[in-house]
Design an enzyme around this catalytic site. Structure first.
Site, PDB file in Angstrom:
ATOM      1  N   CYS A  81       0.832  -1.199   0.000  1.00  0.00           N
ATOM      2  CA  CYS A  81       0.000   0.000   0.000  1.00  0.00           C
ATOM      3  C   CYS A  81       0.871   1.256   0.000  1.00  0.00           C
ATOM      4  O   CYS A  81       1.673   1.450  -0.896  1.00  0.00           O
ATOM      5  CB  CYS A  81      -0.975  -0.056   1.173  1.00  0.00           C
ATOM      6  SG  CYS A  81      -2.412   1.011   0.981  1.00  0.00           S
ATOM      7  N   HIS A  82       0.727   2.108   1.003  1.00  0.00           N
ATOM      8  CA  HIS A  82       1.520   3.335   1.085  1.00  0.00           C
ATOM      9  C   HIS A  82       2.976   3.071   1.495  1.00  0.00           C
ATOM     10  O   HIS A  82       3.792   3.987   1.477  1.00  0.00           O
ATOM     11  CB  HIS A  82       0.899   4.317   2.090  1.00  0.00           C
ATOM     12  CG  HIS A  82      -0.293   5.045   1.570  1.00  0.00           C
ATOM     13  ND1 HIS A  82      -1.556   4.497   1.572  1.00  0.00           N
ATOM     14  CD2 HIS A  82      -0.415   6.278   1.018  1.00  0.00           C
ATOM     15  CE1 HIS A  82      -2.405   5.363   1.059  1.00  0.00           C
ATOM     16  NE2 HIS A  82      -1.746   6.453   0.716  1.00  0.00           N
TER      17      HIS A  82
END
Length: 183
Positions: free
Chosen positions: A112-113
């Site tokens: 994800c991030h």
């Protein structure tokens, strides 16, 4: 090496971590026999969230990021959570750890991030990544190639990078980590 012989480092800020992006790799790798260290900014409890919004589980870190060294581990995991990685990506200890893993040719797995840290560590140039779509422009601007896929494993530049987009990709993400440790 076998997963049961591996030493894995997971790095996080003490709050804002996407719950399953931390707990799945942590618990799945431990269940497979890996020695997993959760290192945080401080030794305070790590507060997770679900979807960057809802309160999640609280975990106790094993160490401070400033007290661990890449040389002692076989693989680095960077979980997501917008607030988590927004702090981790400007943390000098986290940047140094990521750079040391890459320079030592050791694999890094970011979901994800989590790949935001790699942007700030100047490690994405020439790499193909599949982080969450919200940081696609950051990846491209740093010289990486963004793809919207469940899993990307990239061995360019002398080190392996494993990336996935979101919690729904965790089976593939954790599977790729295990496969990498078994190789």
């Amino acid at each position: 090496m076998a997963v049961k012989d591996a030493k894995v480092l997971i790095i996080v800020n003490n709050w804002g971590i996407e719950e399953t992006e931390l707990t799945r790799p942590l618990r799945d790798l431990k269940a497979a026999g890996a020695d997993v260290t959760l290192a945080a900014t401080t030794l305070d409890p790590c507060e997770t969230v679900e979807h960057d919004r809802y309160e999640g589980e609280t975990l106790t870190p094993d160490a401070k990021m400033s007290d661990v060294q890449a040389a002692d581990y076989d693989l680095l995991v960077v979980p997501g959570g917008t607030c988590n990685v927004d702090r981790v990506r400007v943390n000098e200890d986290a940047i140094t750890l990521a750079q040391e893993f890459a320079h030592e040719g050791k694999p890094i797995a970011a979901i994800c991030h989590g790949a935001w840290l790699l942007v700030n560590a100047d490690l994405v140039e020439g790499k193909t990544l599949s982080p969450c779509r919200y940081i696609a422009a950051d990846i491209e601007n740093a010289g990486g190639h963004y793809v919207d896929e469940q899993l990307t494993v990239d061995d360019e530049n002398g080190w392996r990078l494993i990336t996935s987009r979101k919690p729904a990709d965790l089976d593939a993400f954790v599977g790729a980590i295990k496969d990498t440790l078994e190789a």
